[in-house]
Design a protein around this motif. Structure first.
Motif, PDB file in Angstrom:
ATOM      1  N   TYR A 150       0.901  -1.123   0.045  1.00 55.91           N
ATOM      2  CA  TYR A 150      -0.112   0.047   0.042  1.00 55.91           C
ATOM      3  C   TYR A 150       0.891   1.284   0.061  1.00 55.91           C
ATOM      4  N   LEU A 151       2.142   1.283   0.561  1.00 56.56           N
ATOM      5  CA  LEU A 151       2.712   2.429   0.864  1.00 56.56           C
ATOM      6  C   LEU A 151       3.568   2.606  -0.581  1.00 56.56           C
ATOM      7  N   LEU A 152       4.196   1.719  -1.172  1.00 56.35           N
ATOM      8  CA  LEU A 152       4.745   1.690  -2.393  1.00 56.35           C
ATOM      9  C   LEU A 152       4.358   2.104  -3.616  1.00 56.35           C
ATOM     10  N   LEU A 153       3.015   1.112  -3.602  1.00 55.64           N
ATOM     11  CA  LEU A 153       2.056   1.327  -4.988  1.00 55.64           C
ATOM     12  C   LEU A 153       1.086   2.614  -4.694  1.00 55.64           C
ATOM     13  N   LEU A 180      -6.384  10.244 -11.655  1.00 48.09           N
ATOM     14  CA  LEU A 180      -5.442   9.311 -10.948  1.00 48.09           C
ATOM     15  C   LEU A 180      -5.511   9.471  -9.628  1.00 48.09           C
ATOM     16  N   TYR A 181      -5.673  10.559  -8.923  1.00 43.75           N
ATOM     17  CA  TYR A 181      -5.819  10.495  -7.750  1.00 43.75           C
ATOM     18  C   TYR A 181      -7.041   9.630  -7.127  1.00 43.75           C
ATOM     19  N   LEU A 182      -8.108   9.664  -7.846  1.00 40.55           N
ATOM     20  CA  LEU A 182      -9.222   8.874  -7.389  1.00 40.55           C
ATOM     21  C   LEU A 182      -8.873   7.438  -7.328  1.00 40.55           C
ATOM     22  N   LEU A 183      -7.998   7.099  -8.440  1.00 40.27           N
ATOM     23  CA  LEU A 183      -7.825   5.491  -8.271  1.00 40.27           C
ATOM     24  C   LEU A 183      -6.729   5.156  -7.235  1.00 40.27           C
ATOM     25  N   LEU A 184      -6.076   6.117  -6.951  1.00 40.95           N
ATOM     26  CA  LEU A 184      -5.106   6.104  -5.411  1.00 40.95           C
ATOM     27  C   LEU A 184      -5.940   6.211  -4.341  1.00 40.95           C
ATOM     28  N   ASP A 185      -6.699   6.947  -4.230  1.00 39.55           N
ATOM     29  CA  ASP A 185      -7.883   6.961  -3.151  1.00 39.55           C
ATOM     30  C   ASP A 185      -8.570   5.722  -2.777  1.00 39.55           C
ATOM     31  N   ILE A 186      -9.027   5.104  -4.148  1.00 41.20           N
ATOM     32  CA  ILE A 186      -9.686   3.793  -3.844  1.00 41.20           C
ATOM     33  C   ILE A 186      -8.608   2.672  -3.275  1.00 41.20           C
ATOM     34  N   PHE A 187      -7.440   2.628  -3.890  1.00 39.83           N
ATOM     35  CA  PHE A 187      -6.486   1.684  -3.330  1.00 39.83           C
ATOM     36  C   PHE A 187      -6.307   2.126  -1.959  1.00 39.83           C
ATOM     37  N   ILE A 191      -9.676  -0.374  -0.671  1.00 38.87           N
ATOM     38  CA  ILE A 191      -9.120  -1.627  -0.980  1.00 38.87           C
ATOM     39  C   ILE A 191      -8.323  -2.149   0.457  1.00 38.87           C
ATOM     40  N   PHE A 192      -7.589  -1.039   0.798  1.00 39.83           N
ATOM     41  CA  PHE A 192      -6.683  -1.166   2.304  1.00 39.83           C
ATOM     42  C   PHE A 192      -7.579  -1.679   3.293  1.00 39.83           C
ATOM     43  N   TYR A 193      -8.798  -1.259   3.392  1.00 37.88           N
ATOM     44  CA  TYR A 193      -9.626  -1.497   4.662  1.00 37.88           C
ATOM     45  C   TYR A 193     -10.078  -3.060   4.502  1.00 37.88           C
ATOM     46  N   PHE A 194     -10.561  -3.243   3.263  1.00 35.50           N
ATOM     47  CA  PHE A 194     -11.132  -4.542   2.985  1.00 35.50           C
ATOM     48  C   PHE A 194     -10.022  -5.775   3.307  1.00 35.50           C
ATOM     49  N   ASP A 195      -8.787  -5.350   2.747  1.00 38.07           N
ATOM     50  CA  ASP A 195      -7.534  -6.266   2.926  1.00 38.07           C
ATOM     51  C   ASP A 195      -7.307  -6.331   4.247  1.00 38.07           C
ATOM     52  N   LEU A 196      -7.190  -5.254   5.036  1.00 38.08           N
ATOM     53  CA  LEU A 196      -6.796  -5.391   6.600  1.00 38.08           C
ATOM     54  C   LEU A 196      -7.716  -6.074   7.345  1.00 38.08           C
ATOM     55  N   ARG A 197      -9.218  -6.006   6.997  1.00 32.39           N
ATOM     56  CA  ARG A 197     -10.232  -6.760   7.662  1.00 32.39           C
ATOM     57  C   ARG A 197      -9.972  -8.174   7.458  1.00 32.39           C
ATOM     58  N   GLN A 198      -9.942  -8.645   6.163  1.00 28.64           N
ATOM     59  CA  GLN A 198      -9.812 -10.062   5.931  1.00 28.64           C
ATOM     60  C   GLN A 198      -8.410 -10.502   6.667  1.00 28.64           C
TER      61      GLN A 198
END
Lengths: 205, 205, 205
Positions: A150-153, A180-187, A191-198
């Motif tokens: 999440y940090l690097l990409l 571009l900013y929107l895509l980065l915001d989504i990631f 996605i960060f929170y869904f991933d973290l939760r799993q």
């Protein structure tokens, strides 16, 4: 403001309204940062859509400096979750959150000002950003790689988009930058929170 | 802005850049306030050097109200260290830090506004400052005198410089005021940390 | 600014100066929020009295958007006391305080902007407000009813006054609104503390 930019901002505000509602319903935590991050993002996009606080960059493109101030709020909450996930101490977590606010605050100054000052503030913000991510990327934790993704990409994409956008050198248009900013915001904010939760539910965390 | 003032601000930004790098390297604390204070000071001086947010006082001299907003950030961190050094409780530390932010925020208003409002905000800020330092100066602690030196000779110098500067009555020029503030910054934000560290390492703290 | 509004603001600043002094003397707590809330209210009223940051609403009445920013500071402190009184956890208290700052920050945007954006920000602020008070009103605590009185008759009065004032639809004048806000301030920021203290001293809390 062009109609395309307005459309991107309106879609962004709508998307994060939906995710704010979802996180509010799905995450039953006493400090629900997933909800707060989405909610802050809705406010930020609504303010950019309104347009009063937009300035014009040296290249003639539109600059939305307030975006970075709201990232100061939302990303310090994300940093809180990242630091907890990597089992950082309370003191180090506070330091990383404080530094996140500084990175974004100086970023707003870099977006707003011109010439040598833009470059100076961008350098200061980037130095602070390196101080922020270096200890995270070199953490001794089984979750280091998950966070590094999440940090690097994700996170590192923002200063790169900044350089290309009217915020920086103005190589891409304000509309392309907004996407571009929107895509980065989504990631980094969804996605960060869904991933973290799993990961947390799978007992990894 | 006169060239002398620009020079003072540029030298100040360069000096605190060096000390930020030094404290980052030398102080291995999880919450490295010494680094943060120097780094915030670099941002503040760069912003003053840029000059967009400068206003003109009643006497015709230049007023840099943003200086006080950044002191709100840096001095609340200094207050955190002072309160810890004097073994204040967590609640009292939080109160003192909150009050420090108010003192500096009202100070910014006193610098920016004119006439009776300037006087009114200066009085409010001074009252809050007295509430801040009184419990520190009367602390029962072996370190009381060490801290009192920085408060009485350092911190209290700022409102006095304010009164003389274009911020206040405009008796001295903006350039002289900039030098005075720089000397006070060096005493309260650099010498303070070197001294504190020596005391801590000598096992006094 | 009309002379009546100036009078209301001056009386308000004077009243809260007196209560700030009283709470400072009477409340011997390490984190004296009663004093801070009154003191912040003095600063807010002095700033509104000064008048530089006043804008004009669509209906022609005066809008004091800074009022809501200062409520962000003072009401997050009130929320801290309410959460402690209802024995909320540290995490939930932090969440409620963060949400209070957002409610008031968005409220300032709703007061300042016009048209659909005013409505949009008002809706966002109201939604955040509901998220804030719902868990408090449904708390399992012997003090729920005591707190509910201040929330329902006090806090909820602010968005209603907002709608009537030049902040919102401009049905009442800025002077009438100033009086209404003052009465709500007295109820939620002064009577609240006297009442809370009596309950605490009577051993109820």
């Amino acid at each position: 403001m062009e109609i395309q930019i307005k459309l991107v901002f309106a879609v962004s505000a709508a998307l994060f309204s939906v995710t704010a509602a979802y996180f509010l319903w799905a995450y039953k935590k006493p400090f629900n940062s997933a909800f707060l991050v989405s909610f802050i993002t809705v406010i930020s996009y609504t303010l950019m859509l309104e347009g009063s606080l937009v300035s014009v960059g040296a290249g003639g493109g539109e600059v939305y400096a307030t975006r970075w101030l709201f990232y100061g709020l939302s990303c310090s909450l994300l940093m809180y979750e990242i630091a907890r996930f990597l089992k950082k101490s309370q003191s180090e977590t506070a330091f990383l959150m404080f530094l996140t606010v500084l990175v974004m605050g100086i970023g707003a100054a870099a977006a707003y000002f011109e010439g040598w000052y833009k470059i100076g503030f961008f350098v200061l913000s980037s130095l602070a950003y390196i101080l922020l991510v270096y200890p995270l990327l070199t953490s001794v934790s089984p979750h280091r790689n998950a966070i590094a993704k999440y940090l690097l990409l994700g996170w590192t994409g923002f200063p790169l988009a900044f350089l290309l956008a009217p915020d920086g050198f103005g190589i891409i248009t304000a509309a392309t930058a907004a996407i571009l900013y929107l895509l980065l915001d989504i990631f980094t904010k969804l996605i960060f929170y869904f991933d973290l939760r799993q990961k947390t539910e799978a007992g990894i965390a």
